[in-house]
Design a protein around this motif. Structure first.
Motif, PDB file in Angstrom:
ATOM      1  N   ALA A 119      30.778 -47.419  39.813  1.00 54.77           N
ATOM      2  CA  ALA A 119      32.179 -48.220  40.149  1.00 54.77           C
ATOM      3  C   ALA A 119      32.731 -48.684  38.823  1.00 54.77           C
ATOM      4  O   ALA A 119      34.071 -48.397  38.518  1.00 54.77           O
ATOM      5  N   ARG A 120      32.261 -48.992  37.904  1.00 55.62           N
ATOM      6  CA  ARG A 120      32.487 -49.291  36.587  1.00 55.62           C
ATOM      7  C   ARG A 120      33.140 -47.927  35.822  1.00 55.62           C
ATOM      8  O   ARG A 120      34.219 -48.169  35.129  1.00 55.62           O
ATOM      9  N   ALA A 121      32.332 -47.087  35.966  1.00 59.98           N
ATOM     10  CA  ALA A 121      32.914 -45.545  35.235  1.00 59.98           C
ATOM     11  C   ALA A 121      34.154 -45.314  36.015  1.00 59.98           C
ATOM     12  O   ALA A 121      35.238 -44.540  35.354  1.00 59.98           O
ATOM     13  N   VAL A 122      34.548 -45.677  37.429  1.00 57.19           N
ATOM     14  CA  VAL A 122      35.802 -45.112  38.015  1.00 57.19           C
ATOM     15  C   VAL A 122      36.835 -45.785  37.364  1.00 57.19           C
ATOM     16  O   VAL A 122      37.861 -45.317  37.037  1.00 57.19           O
ATOM     17  N   VAL A 123      36.602 -47.222  37.023  1.00 57.12           N
ATOM     18  CA  VAL A 123      37.918 -47.620  36.350  1.00 57.12           C
ATOM     19  C   VAL A 123      38.154 -47.251  35.094  1.00 57.12           C
ATOM     20  O   VAL A 123      39.151 -47.057  34.778  1.00 57.12           O
TER      21      VAL A 123
END
Length: 266
Positions: A119-123
């Motif tokens: 999810a952090r990578a998506v941001v």
């Protein structure tokens, strides 16, 4: 290939275990996504007070943030659980790793994987995409190569930081917070313009732990902006050299730590 198959089997089992509890998995993803957006919102808040920071406007800083955050998130996904090494050391369970016919470091790296970090990578990917869209990038084969090179080198640099921190734990044992100041503090420094750093930060996060090479310098090179006097624009192409230095430092620290380790004492 047989050794790689064993590592893949371990990682696959970790992934299935996390996905089996769907509610918990979704909540983990949501909380990680929220943290990422809050950190991105900090950039927006800062630029409500200023129009430029270290020679970069909001669009350029979003690009720096996106590149650094995406690189860190992907490295954290694969190597972030190396910071659990102090737990193994204190419990004496690291000795079990020595009984297996695989390298100790590779066992530690593949001992777990946390899908919530996706999810952090998506941001980071979203911020990178927006940053590339709103900045005046002179698109060419060289600019595309620079972005890819910077991203791959940034992942390698942050991964090396996790390995360095793990190696240092053989000496520190209970000093995880000391290394976190450089690993996670380095990640925060990488999302900011290095041109606003004080001289001590330049030494630490500019060259010793080469955080400036993960995003700031490649972005300055990509946009054709003047860099600080101690970091000329062309250094953005040196991100692979910085990643290589980070891994040399990490592996030397890891090797020294493993040699220092005498067992759990049990």
């Amino acid at each position: 290939m047989a050794d790689l198959a064993a590592y893949r089997a371990v990682l696959a089992s970790r992934i299935r275990a996390q996905r089996s509890y769907r509610t918990s998995f979704v909540l983990d993803l949501a909380s990680s996504l929220l943290v990422g957006f809050v950190e991105l919102a900090e950039v927006w808040v800062v630029f409500h007070a200023v129009t430029e920071l270290g020679g970069l406007d909001l669009a350029a800083v979003v690009l720096v943030f996106g590149l650094a955050d995406l690189a860190f998130s992907l490295a954290d996904l694969s190597f972030g659980h190396c910071d659990t090494l102090p737990t193994y050391l204190r419990a004496g369970t690291l000795d079990v790793f020595y009984l297996r016919p695989q390298p100790l470091l590779l066992q530690l790296i593949t001992s777990d994987i946390s899908l919530r970090r996706l999810a952090r990578a998506v941001v980071g990917a979203a911020a990178l995409g927006v940053g590339l869209a709103v900045n005046d990038v002179a698109w060419s084969l060289a600019s595309v190569a620079l972005i890819v090179l910077a991203l791959v080198s940034g992942i390698a640099t942050f991964a090396a930081m996790f390995v360095w921190a793990a190696g240092a734990q053989f000496y520190l044992i209970d000093g995880a917070e000391a290394t976190n100041a450089f690993v996670y503090g380095g990640r925060y420094a990488a999302t900011q313009p290095a041109s606003v750093w004080s001289r001590p930060l330049v030494v630490v996060f500019g060259f010793f732990f080469p955080m400036a090479f993960t995003a700031y310098l490649p972005v300055v090179t990509l946009l054709g902006l003047p860099g600080p006097e101690w970091m000329p624009t062309w250094l953005g192409w040196c991100a692979p050299v910085a990643a290589l230095w980070a891994w040399v430092l990490a592996l030397l620290t890891w090797r020294a730590g493993v040699r220092h380790y005498q067992g759990g004492g049990g």
